[in-house]
Design a protein around this motif. Sequence first.
Motif, PDB file in Angstrom:
ATOM      1  N   TYR B  37      60.734  56.111 -28.698  1.00 47.44           N
ATOM      2  CA  TYR B  37      60.045  57.396 -28.603  1.00 47.44           C
ATOM      3  C   TYR B  37      60.794  58.440 -29.418  1.00 47.44           C
ATOM      4  O   TYR B  37      62.017  58.385 -29.546  1.00 47.44           O
ATOM      5  CB  TYR B  37      59.968  57.865 -27.144  1.00 47.44           C
ATOM      6  CG  TYR B  37      59.270  56.880 -26.235  1.00 47.44           C
ATOM      7  CD1 TYR B  37      59.966  55.824 -25.672  1.00 47.44           C
ATOM      8  CD2 TYR B  37      57.912  56.994 -25.963  1.00 47.44           C
ATOM      9  CE1 TYR B  37      59.323  54.895 -24.866  1.00 47.44           C
ATOM     10  CE2 TYR B  37      57.260  56.068 -25.152  1.00 47.44           C
ATOM     11  CZ  TYR B  37      57.984  55.028 -24.617  1.00 47.44           C
ATOM     12  OH  TYR B  37      57.342  54.105 -23.820  1.00 47.44           O
ATOM     13  N   GLN B  39      61.343  62.638 -29.695  1.00 51.11           N
ATOM     14  CA  GLN B  39      61.158  63.885 -28.971  1.00 51.11           C
ATOM     15  C   GLN B  39      61.721  65.056 -29.771  1.00 51.11           C
ATOM     16  O   GLN B  39      62.876  65.029 -30.186  1.00 51.11           O
ATOM     17  CB  GLN B  39      61.825  63.855 -27.589  1.00 51.11           C
ATOM     18  CG  GLN B  39      61.489  65.079 -26.740  1.00 51.11           C
ATOM     19  CD  GLN B  39      62.094  65.036 -25.359  1.00 51.11           C
ATOM     20  OE1 GLN B  39      63.168  64.485 -25.141  1.00 51.11           O
ATOM     21  NE2 GLN B  39      61.390  65.617 -24.390  1.00 51.11           N
ATOM     22  N   GLN B  43      59.036  69.704 -26.605  1.00 46.93           N
ATOM     23  CA  GLN B  43      57.841  68.851 -26.589  1.00 46.93           C
ATOM     24  C   GLN B  43      58.061  67.624 -25.720  1.00 46.93           C
ATOM     25  O   GLN B  43      59.204  67.225 -25.450  1.00 46.93           O
ATOM     26  CB  GLN B  43      57.486  68.398 -28.009  1.00 46.93           C
ATOM     27  CG  GLN B  43      57.097  69.527 -28.936  1.00 46.93           C
ATOM     28  CD  GLN B  43      56.662  69.008 -30.297  1.00 46.93           C
ATOM     29  OE1 GLN B  43      56.356  67.828 -30.482  1.00 46.93           O
ATOM     30  NE2 GLN B  43      56.615  69.902 -31.280  1.00 46.93           N
ATOM     31  N   ALA B  44      56.951  67.009 -25.322  1.00 41.88           N
ATOM     32  CA  ALA B  44      57.029  65.725 -24.658  1.00 41.88           C
ATOM     33  C   ALA B  44      57.367  64.643 -25.681  1.00 41.88           C
ATOM     34  O   ALA B  44      57.093  64.795 -26.871  1.00 41.88           O
ATOM     35  CB  ALA B  44      55.689  65.406 -23.987  1.00 41.88           C
ATOM     36  N   PRO B  45      57.971  63.571 -25.235  1.00 37.14           N
ATOM     37  CA  PRO B  45      58.220  62.444 -26.150  1.00 37.14           C
ATOM     38  C   PRO B  45      56.912  61.873 -26.699  1.00 37.14           C
ATOM     39  O   PRO B  45      55.850  62.040 -26.100  1.00 37.14           O
ATOM     40  CB  PRO B  45      58.938  61.422 -25.262  1.00 37.14           C
ATOM     41  CG  PRO B  45      59.562  62.234 -24.174  1.00 37.14           C
ATOM     42  CD  PRO B  45      58.577  63.340 -23.916  1.00 37.14           C
ATOM     43  N   LEU B  47      55.302  58.215 -28.345  1.00 29.69           N
ATOM     44  CA  LEU B  47      55.503  56.785 -28.545  1.00 29.69           C
ATOM     45  C   LEU B  47      55.445  56.452 -30.034  1.00 29.69           C
ATOM     46  O   LEU B  47      54.484  56.804 -30.721  1.00 29.69           O
ATOM     47  CB  LEU B  47      54.430  56.004 -27.795  1.00 29.69           C
ATOM     48  CG  LEU B  47      54.410  54.480 -28.010  1.00 29.69           C
ATOM     49  CD1 LEU B  47      55.674  53.838 -27.427  1.00 29.69           C
ATOM     50  CD2 LEU B  47      53.148  53.874 -27.376  1.00 29.69           C
ATOM     51  N   TYR B  88      64.626  57.926 -28.402  1.00 29.22           N
ATOM     52  CA  TYR B  88      65.007  57.171 -27.212  1.00 29.22           C
ATOM     53  C   TYR B  88      64.429  55.759 -27.275  1.00 29.22           C
ATOM     54  O   TYR B  88      63.275  55.577 -27.677  1.00 29.22           O
ATOM     55  CB  TYR B  88      64.458  57.835 -25.941  1.00 29.22           C
ATOM     56  CG  TYR B  88      65.041  59.186 -25.625  1.00 29.22           C
ATOM     57  CD1 TYR B  88      64.391  60.357 -26.013  1.00 29.22           C
ATOM     58  CD2 TYR B  88      66.243  59.298 -24.918  1.00 29.22           C
ATOM     59  CE1 TYR B  88      64.928  61.605 -25.721  1.00 29.22           C
ATOM     60  CE2 TYR B  88      66.779  60.534 -24.614  1.00 29.22           C
ATOM     61  CZ  TYR B  88      66.122  61.682 -25.024  1.00 29.22           C
ATOM     62  OH  TYR B  88      66.656  62.923 -24.725  1.00 29.22           O
ATOM     63  N   GLN B  90      63.515  52.411 -24.778  1.00 29.50           N
ATOM     64  CA  GLN B  90      63.116  52.206 -23.380  1.00 29.50           C
ATOM     65  C   GLN B  90      62.717  50.753 -23.211  1.00 29.50           C
ATOM     66  O   GLN B  90      62.007  50.193 -24.048  1.00 29.50           O
ATOM     67  CB  GLN B  90      61.934  53.114 -23.022  1.00 29.50           C
ATOM     68  CG  GLN B  90      61.319  52.879 -21.651  1.00 29.50           C
ATOM     69  CD  GLN B  90      59.861  52.468 -21.725  1.00 29.50           C
ATOM     70  OE1 GLN B  90      59.130  52.823 -22.658  1.00 29.50           O
ATOM     71  NE2 GLN B  90      59.402  51.726 -20.735  1.00 29.50           N
TER      72      GLN B  90
END
Lengths: 122, 108
Positions: B37, B39, B43-45, B47, B88, B90
Amino acid sequence: QVQLVQSGAEVKKPGASVKVSCKASGYTFTSYYMHWVRQAPGQGLEWMGIINPSDGSTSYAQKFQGRVTMTRDTSTSTVYMELSSLRSEDTAVHFCVRDGRSGSYLGVLHYWGQGTLVTVSS
Amino acid sequence: EIVLTQSPGTLSLSPGERATLSCRASQSVSSSFLAWYQQKPGQAPRLLIYGASSRATGIPDRFSGSGSGTDFTLTISRLEPEDFAVYYCQQYGSSSLTFGGGTKVEIK
């Protein structure tokens, strides 16, 4: 288009509870699991748990077991995340996130809400 | 719980350069269930990559993912000004999702 619109910022005292809402649109609400992820100021991302909007079943991260409750209202296409016994460490932006696969859980975090800042302060 | 360790913590590069970000897992990530991701501040992350190497819809092909088992890499072939952000990894191979601590890609 997929939209997730969350409720506004909250300020709570230690020991209180907070309930954040996330209204979904642009897709079939009951077809996709919804996650909750949070981010403390200046920190990384932390997964809190997941709800299946179809039947309301949930799975929570061990860290939040006993303190978090996720629910849904299919009539309004809204999911809720309630966190209780708040402490200062819970100060964070909380995101609802739609899963990436229709019909079953995958774990890919595809569409994100705008985030809701929860501040815990005496 | 699978622990993900990202390195480096910060990457200082110039536009046009190649960025290589690493994500190492404490145990094997089943079926390469690893996502990346991006970010940006406030802001929001977003994909970028799922399944270790599949680009999400609308993601430019300068972003690529690779790896399996415990070692994964995100490569940005030529940095554009809009690519300077935090990234990031995940994993979703276990019932409890976990994230790496993030790599900040900053302008040198």
